[in-house]
Motif scaffolding. Structure first.
Motif, PDB file in Angstrom:
ATOM      1  N   ILE A 109      70.189   9.952 -25.932  1.00 41.17           N
ATOM      2  CA  ILE A 109      71.414   9.834 -25.119  1.00 41.17           C
ATOM      3  C   ILE A 109      72.346   8.789 -25.716  1.00 41.17           C
ATOM      4  CG2 ILE A 109      72.309   9.109 -22.873  1.00 41.17           C
ATOM      5  CD1 ILE A 109      69.784  10.335 -21.612  1.00 41.17           C
ATOM      6  N   ILE A 110      71.777   7.650 -26.134  1.00 38.80           N
ATOM      7  CA  ILE A 110      72.591   6.577 -26.706  1.00 38.80           C
ATOM      8  C   ILE A 110      73.269   7.033 -28.000  1.00 38.80           C
ATOM      9  CG2 ILE A 110      72.488   4.306 -27.828  1.00 38.80           C
ATOM     10  CD1 ILE A 110      70.286   3.581 -25.804  1.00 38.80           C
ATOM     11  N   VAL A 111      72.514   7.714 -28.866  1.00 34.12           N
ATOM     12  CA  VAL A 111      73.088   8.200 -30.128  1.00 34.12           C
ATOM     13  C   VAL A 111      74.214   9.200 -29.851  1.00 34.12           C
ATOM     14  CG1 VAL A 111      72.619   9.542 -32.228  1.00 34.12           C
ATOM     15  CG2 VAL A 111      71.010   7.792 -31.484  1.00 34.12           C
ATOM     16  N   GLY A 112      74.026  10.074 -28.846  1.00 33.44           N
ATOM     17  CA  GLY A 112      75.069  11.030 -28.484  1.00 33.44           C
ATOM     18  C   GLY A 112      76.306  10.348 -27.928  1.00 33.44           C
ATOM     19  N   LEU A 113      76.111   9.382 -27.024  1.00 35.33           N
ATOM     20  CA  LEU A 113      77.251   8.670 -26.447  1.00 35.33           C
ATOM     21  C   LEU A 113      77.951   7.793 -27.478  1.00 35.33           C
ATOM     22  CD1 LEU A 113      75.764   7.634 -22.971  1.00 35.33           C
ATOM     23  CD2 LEU A 113      77.493   9.391 -23.424  1.00 35.33           C
ATOM     24  N   THR A 114      77.197   7.272 -28.442  1.00 33.09           N
ATOM     25  CA  THR A 114      77.806   6.471 -29.502  1.00 33.09           C
ATOM     26  C   THR A 114      78.717   7.326 -30.375  1.00 33.09           C
ATOM     27  OG1 THR A 114      75.890   4.987 -29.551  1.00 33.09           O
ATOM     28  CG2 THR A 114      77.335   4.931 -31.461  1.00 33.09           C
TER      29      THR A 114
END
Length: 600
Positions: free
Chosen positions: A506-511
């Motif tokens: 999720i973090i990689v996608g939101l980044t």
């Protein structure tokens, strides 16, 4: 059926390595280990012994009839590295790798971009999934204390293409870390007004110190890291005590501060709307990953640890709690003492000590002398992180050659009689020379892109560790085995690894979203790649390897995974008895003692 096929069939039944029985494999590994106990010969002169120590340790050839996966498992299990690290070294190695410029300086950028509440949210959520990552890594490292640690697990338990891409990302990020940290150190000395023309002199000093430490072998590295980390931990604890006093109004100015920095006109968040605040908080996660990066060094050091079964579980759990407390408490105080609107947080670069919120907090509240002391600790932190980078990357290179991810003709797997990966250290020395760009006008540009290469790579590395743990547990289940045979079972279990994989994804996608559409900035290519360069590099290498190998499987089937080769404990039945006895002894303790054993 051929004899080899018959032996492989027998492997499924007996759970020992095909071709080599458990006893034979143990004997051969011990033969390699006996070569490691090299000591200077009294019959030779000091110079002859010195020269002799640099000679390569030779190991037996691998049976050519084995599969690629089997060869990799054996090679990484028996690499001739010294086992000289003790529990105290492991504790400080992990702490030392994680307490560096990310905390002392980088946290100022996070505070400026997201506010005090945003910093705490980002670092706290990161701490929760890092707990799961470290516990899963601890389980794998205790069972398989092999060369390269987590660099090896992704290839062995996920897929060769994933391991290839992950290891090359680690390699690129690792060789970038050394010059990055040395340039950081040369910028840090600007705090005392050091002329820019002397920066290369400081780079040369740091270069000699770091390379010299690693030439003393793993014992020298462990002792140096123990000292560096003790200094950093003392500094953070001292700041926490002083920070509490300042917040309560006990400073030279005698003014009660409390939570005033969280109120108007400063505020707890950056941004006017909920969407803007959410976007600024997302930017903290990559900074937190850079800051926390290094806690996984316990897994890398497993192959050089005297007793991984005893040392690594405690190191994995205790290091997490210590670092989480240091970061969360220290950053809470920073948010109470420094306004996120303070113009000094901008600094001249992400390594500018004058932009350190620790230094700003002390200067703003009338503390004399200590800001310079903190700056000295920042220099030590930079050296420590660079030192850990050399250790981890050199071992990664050894593992990559053993796994075929780097060509054999490079001889990067050359390990001498003192257990030093000499050729790999030489490569790190060559890349470290990039740091002499410090006196150049292009220094800032080089620094920015070196930092971009190390950006998301830590998150991708942690994702691979948790995924490898999930696949290992799947292999146990598929092969009719249980966690009762594990020396150390992760307290967070396989569900903790699922949690960490989910949150990281999720973090990689939101980044990606925040990199493409930054807060208060129009979309641009430069900003995107500065924060997201590691992800496309990983995907290109991963897909390229899939095409080259014509390997279209996402995972190695769980039933085919080798979960025996490389285990330090070879007598599974005796191990089960020992573990049951230890659990029975702990069960007789008080509730508080049992809780402490579970937690730490």
């Amino acid at each position: 059926m051929s004899s080899i096929e018959e032996e492989k069939k027998q492997h499924i039944v007996t759970n020992v390595h095909p071709i080599l029985s458990g006893d034979v494999m143990s004997a051969r590994v011990e033969n390699v280990r006996s070569q490691l106990e090299w000591e200077p010969s009294p019959e030779k002169s000091g110079w002859e012994n010195f020269v002799d120590s640099f000679k390569r340790v030779n190991v037996e050839e691998i049976d050519p009839n084995l599969t690629i996966a089997e060869k990799i498992a054996i090679k990484t299990a028996r690499a001739p590295l010294k086992r000289r690290l003790k529990n105290r070294h492991l504790q400080m190695i992990a702490i030392g790798g994680a307490i560096g410029t990310g905390l002392f300086v980088g946290s100022g950028s996070s505070l400026r971009h997201s506010g005090p509440a945003g910093v705490l949210i980002g670092y706290f959520i990161s701490a929760t999934f890092i707990l799961c990552v470290i516990c899963g890594l601890g389980e794998l490292a205790v069972e398989f204390p092999v060369t390269g640690g987590y660099a090896t697990y992704t290839t062995r338990f996920i897929d060769e293409s994933y391991g290839f891409a992950s290891n090359w990302l680690l390699f690129v990020g690792g060789v970038s870390t050394l010059p990055l940290e040395m340039v950081s150190a040369s910028i840090t000395v600007n705090y005392w007004g050091t002329p820019k023309k002397y920066r290369d002199a400081f780079v040369a000093l740091f270069y000699v110190v770091i390379m010299g430490i690693n030439l003393f072998g793993v014992k020298g590295y462990g002792e140096a890291e123990f000292l560096f980390s003790a200094i950093k931990v003392t500094c953070v604890i001292g700041f926490i005590i002083l920070g509490i006093i300042l917040v309560c109004g006990g400073g030279p100015k005698g003014k009660y501060i409390g939570g005033t920095m969280w109120k108007s006109p400063n505020g707890a968040f950056v941004g006017n709307s909920g969407a803007e605040r959410f976007k600024t908080v997302i930017t903290v996660f990559v900074s937190a990953a850079f800051a926390y990066g290094g806690v996984e060094m316990t897994g890398m050091a497993a192959a050089e640890t005297e007793n991984p079964r005893k040392s690594i579980p405690r190191a994995a759990k205790q290091v997490f709690w210590r670092i989480a407390i240091f970061y969360i408490v220290a950053l809470t105080l920073i948010g109470l003492l420094v306004s996120h609107k303070d113009p000094r947080l901008i600094g001249t670069s992400s390594a500018d000590a004058a932009a350190s919120p620790f230094v700003i907090a002390l200067v703003s509240h009338g503390i004399k002398g200590l800001p310079s002391l903190v700056n000295v600790v920042i220099c030590i932190a930079v050296l420590s992180v660079g030192n850990a980078g050399i250790f981890g990357t050199s071992r990664t290179m050894v593992a990559m050659v053993e796994m075929g991810h780097l060509p054999q003709w490079t001889h990067l797997n050359y390990i001498d009689k003192r257990g030093r990966p000499l050729v790999a250290l030489g490569v790190m020395a060559v890349f470290g020379a990039i740091a002499f760009i410090a006196a150049s006008p292009k220094e800032g540009l080089v620094f920015t892109w070196l930092l971009a290469l190390t950006g998301l790579s830590t998150l991708i590395c942690w994702f691979g560790i948790s995924l490898a743990h999930i696949r290992f547990r799947a292999a146990l289940k598929a092969q009719g085995r249980g966690t009762d045979e594990l020396c150390f079972a992760s307290p967070t279990g396989v569900y903790g690894s699922y949690y960490s994989c989910t949150v990281i994804a999720i973090i990689v996608g939101l980044t990606f979203w925040t990199s493409l559409w930054p807060y208060k900035t129009a979309p641009n290519v430069s900003d995107f790649f500065e924060s997201y360069l590691s992800a496309p590099i990983f995907l290109i290498i991963y897909i390229g390897h899939k095409i080259y190998r014509k390997n279209w499987k996402i995972f190695i089937p769980a039933s085919e995974l080798d979960i025996d080769t490389g285990r330090r404990e070879t007598d599974i039945e005796q191990l089960k008895i020992d573990i049951a006895q230890e659990k029975a002894e702990i069960a007789t303790k008080s509730f508080i003692t049992r809780f402490y054993y579970w937690l730490c």
